[in-house]
Design a protein around this motif. Sequence first.
Motif, mmCIF file in Angstrom:
data_model
loop_
_atom_site.group_PDB
_atom_site.id
_atom_site.type_symbol
_atom_site.label_atom_id
_atom_site.label_comp_id
_atom_site.label_asym_id
_atom_site.label_seq_id
_atom_site.Cartn_x
_atom_site.Cartn_y
_atom_site.Cartn_z
ATOM 1 N N LYS A 48 2.446 2.363 -3.461
ATOM 2 C CA LYS A 48 1.719 3.021 -4.350
ATOM 3 C C LYS A 48 1.353 4.666 -3.768
ATOM 4 O O LYS A 48 1.270 5.228 -4.455
ATOM 5 C CB LYS A 48 0.332 2.345 -4.244
ATOM 6 N N GLU A 52 0.869 -1.323 0.009
ATOM 7 C CA GLU A 52 0.000 -0.127 0.195
ATOM 8 C C GLU A 52 0.812 1.235 -0.198
ATOM 9 O O GLU A 52 0.828 2.275 -0.629
ATOM 10 C CB GLU A 52 -1.092 0.035 1.101
ATOM 11 N N ASP A 82 -8.396 -0.283 -1.671
ATOM 12 C CA ASP A 82 -7.372 0.267 -2.656
ATOM 13 C C ASP A 82 -7.774 1.859 -2.844
ATOM 14 O O ASP A 82 -7.241 2.408 -3.983
ATOM 15 C CB ASP A 82 -7.233 -0.533 -4.103
ATOM 16 N N ILE A 85 -1.935 9.593 -9.940
ATOM 17 C CA ILE A 85 -2.018 8.286 -9.197
ATOM 18 C C ILE A 85 -2.988 8.289 -8.254
ATOM 19 O O ILE A 85 -3.831 7.449 -7.900
ATOM 20 C CB ILE A 85 -0.708 7.825 -8.964
#
Lengths: 315, 482
Positions: free
Chosen positions: B85, B82, B155, B347
Motif C-alpha cells: 500500500k 503494508e 493503517d 493514497i
Amino acid sequence: MLGRAANGVYWMSRYLERAENTARLIDVGFHLALTRGSRRSQDEEWRSVLTTTGQLEAYNELHSEITGPQVFNFLLREKDNPGSVLAMVENARTNARVVRTSLTNAVWETTNEGWMSLRELLARPVRETNLGEVLMQIRRTGTLVRGALEGTMLRNEVFNFSRIGTFIERADNTARILDVKYYVLLPSTAWVGSSLDNVQWDTLLRSVAGNRAYSWLNAGSMDPRGIAKFLILDGQFPRSLLFCYEKIRSNMAGLAKEYGHEVSAHQLLRDVGATLHQTTIEEIFDQGLHEYLQDCITKIIEIGNVIAADYRFTE
Amino acid sequence: MATAGSKNFDEMLNADGSVRPAYEDFRQWFDGQDTTWLRRQDAEAERFFRRIGITFNVYGDDAGEERLIPFDMIPRIITAREWRKLTLGIEQRVRALNAFLQDLYHRQEIIRSGRLPIEALRNNEAFLTQMIGFTPPGGVYTHIVGIDLVRTGPDEFMVLEDNARTPSGVSYMLENRETMMAMFPELFTKVPVRPVSDYPRRLARSLRACAPAAYDPAKVGGKRPVVAVLTPGIYNSAYFEHAFLADQMGAELVEGSDLRVMDGRVCMRTTTGYKAIDVIYRRVDDDYLDPLTFNPDSVLGVAGIFDVYRSGGVTIANAPGTGIADDKAIYSYMPEIVEFYTGEKPILQNVPTWRCSEADSLGYVLDNLADLVVKEVHGSGGYGMLIGPTSSKKEIAEFEAKLRAKPGNYIAQPTLSLSTVPIFTKEGLAPRHVDLRPFVLVSPDGIDITPGGLTRVALKKGSLVVNSSQGGGTKDSWVLDE
C-alpha cells in the motif's frame, strides 16, 4: 583518476612515512639519551633530532631550553606544531578521507584506526614510561597501512601514486639524516673518513633502521665510507637512495604503461638514474658528501614537483 | 487520527501486550538471546561504525569533530501488505511531484486552474526563474526523492514531508543493514527480509538513463555515460554518504575545484587531462551550483555549469529548482496537487496543516499554540520549530511574537502521536517514536522504490524529534517478503 585524488593518495603516503621516520628519530634520540652520560651530549642529541626533522626553528620559537620530554612531546603532539606526528597522521587520514573512493576498505580502515588510537594515546603528555608504546603504535600504523595497500589494492594508478609518495618521502628522509649527521658531527667534509666513535655511526644507522642490515652485510665492522655507500648506493637496503629511486622509477613506469604515454618526469628520472648508477662512493666523497647530499635533496624535491605538475595534482 | 495525549500506537506490541504479526519471528528470536551477549554486540556496533567512519559533522561544532548517529539494533519491521500500500501511495505522490514541477516551470496550469495561489510562488526563493521553459533530460526533475512518513495507527501512514532536493540518509539505510547482518547473521535465516543492497546499482542505472543530449555512445566507443557525485567536500555533514555512494556506484567523487567548463561540456581534471561528465549527482544546494547564475561567492560549484545544462551538455540530478516542490508552503497543497496531476484521490494522506498566512488559520493557531507543532516554512533539520506540548510558557510566548510578526513564514500541524518501536536499553526494550524515509528513484524507465528506507528514532523517552542533529538515532528498516 582525478588529479586531486592522485594528490591525496600521494600525500597520504608521504605523511604516514614522515610520521614513521619522525618516530624512529625520536626512538634513536631517546635511546642515546639513556646510554650517554652527560646532560650536554643528551641535549646535543635532541637538537640533532630537531634539525633532522627540520623543526629546530619552530621548536625554539616555542621553547627556551631543550629537554628530552619537551622535545619528544613537541615532535609527537604539541598543538602549535603543525609538523607533529599527530598532525601528520591526521593529515594522512584527512587525505585518505578525501580519496576514500580510491582506497580499499582495508586501507581506509587501517588508516582511520591508526589515527583513532594515536589520537587517544597522544591526548595527554607522553612520559618516558609510555614513550615506547607510543612510538610502537606510530610504526605499527605505517606498517599496517603499507600492508593493507600491498595486500588489497589493485596495481593501478592509485597504488602507483601512493608508492611514489612513500619513496619520495623516504629518499628525502634518508638524504636529510645522512646530511645532518655528517654536517653536524664533522666541522668540514675533509674530516670524513677519520676514525670516529662507533656509537655515532650506530646511531646514524639506527635512524634509518639499518643497523642490523649493515652489520649483517659487513660482518659487524663499521667504517664511514661503507656506511655512506650502504645508505646511498645499496640496491638491497629498502631505505637507501638508490633503492628509493628504483621504486619511484618502477612505479612511474607503471603509470606510463597504464596511461599509454610518458610525461616529462620520466625523462627527469632517467637523467637522475644515469648519474646515480654511474657514481661510485669514491667520487661522491671527492665531490664532497655534503654537496652531493644537498644536490640529492634538491633533485628529490624537483622530482616531486614535476610529478605533481605532470599529473595535474592541482589546477 | 491519534493525536498527542491519546495512547500511541506501538508497532511491536498490541495494547494487551501480545506481539503484532510483523514482529512475531523477530521477537521469538530475540527472546531466545542472552542479554549480556546482546549488550556486547551493541557496543561492538559502535566500534564498527567508528572504524569504517560512518560519521557526520555537526555545523558549528569543534572543527572536524565527527559524530556517530546512534544505531539501535531492534529493527523496524513492515509487512509485505503494508509495504504494498505504501509503494502505491509513494509512487503516486512522486509522479505528481514531477508533473507539478514540469507544469510550474512551463504552462502553470495548476495556477491558472486556481488550485494553487500564485502567492505560493511569488517571492519564494525555491522557485528558480532560470528553469522556466526548460525540460531536464528525460523529463525527470527529481531523480532521487525521500518521502518522510509517520504512522499513527495500524493503517494510518501520513506524509510528513517530501524531500525533493538532495535527500540524505541512504548510506545509513545500507550500512545499518550491513551491520545487522554482520552482528546477527542467523537472524536473517529466520526472518525473510527483502534486500536493500542493490540501491547503489539501481541509482547508477537510473542516473545513466537520464544522460544529456551531448552523450553520444557512438562517439565514446559505446561506453556508458560518465556519472560523478559532486560533494561540497570532507567538511560537509554528509561527506561520508557522498563518498560511499560514489564508491558503490563506481562513479568519480568530485568537488567544484575539479571541474571546469570546456567546449560546452562539464569536465573533470584527471591525471591525464580533462574528461567530460555526462550526469552529475550533485549534493550541493542550488544556490551554490554556479557562481555565474546563482550565488556569486560560491566556491563549491562550477562557473558556467548552468549554461551547459540548459544547452544539453550535462544532466544535473536532482534538477535545480526542485526545492519548490518540497517547500513547506507548498506542502499543504499536496492533496490538491496529487489529484490535479494524477486524476486520483491521494493514497497517502497529508498531515493536516494550517497556513498561518491565512487569517482564519492564524487565529486558530494562536489560540492553540500549546497543542500544535509550528514550523518555519523554509527551515529544516528540526531547527526553528515549536513543539507546543513540550514547550514552556515562556518559549510559547516568544514563538508567538515571531509568529505574529511574520505569519506567512509559518505553518502549523497537530502534535501527532507518532507510532513507537522499542529500542534496546540497559533496562530492556523501551518504546520510542519513529518515522520512516523510503528512498525513491525516478528515471524515464519508471519509479523504483527500495523496500525499506531509513527509520529515524527519537532516543529520548517521549521525544518526538527524530532528527540526527537533535539527538535522534536510526534503525534498520525491514520489509518482509510475501
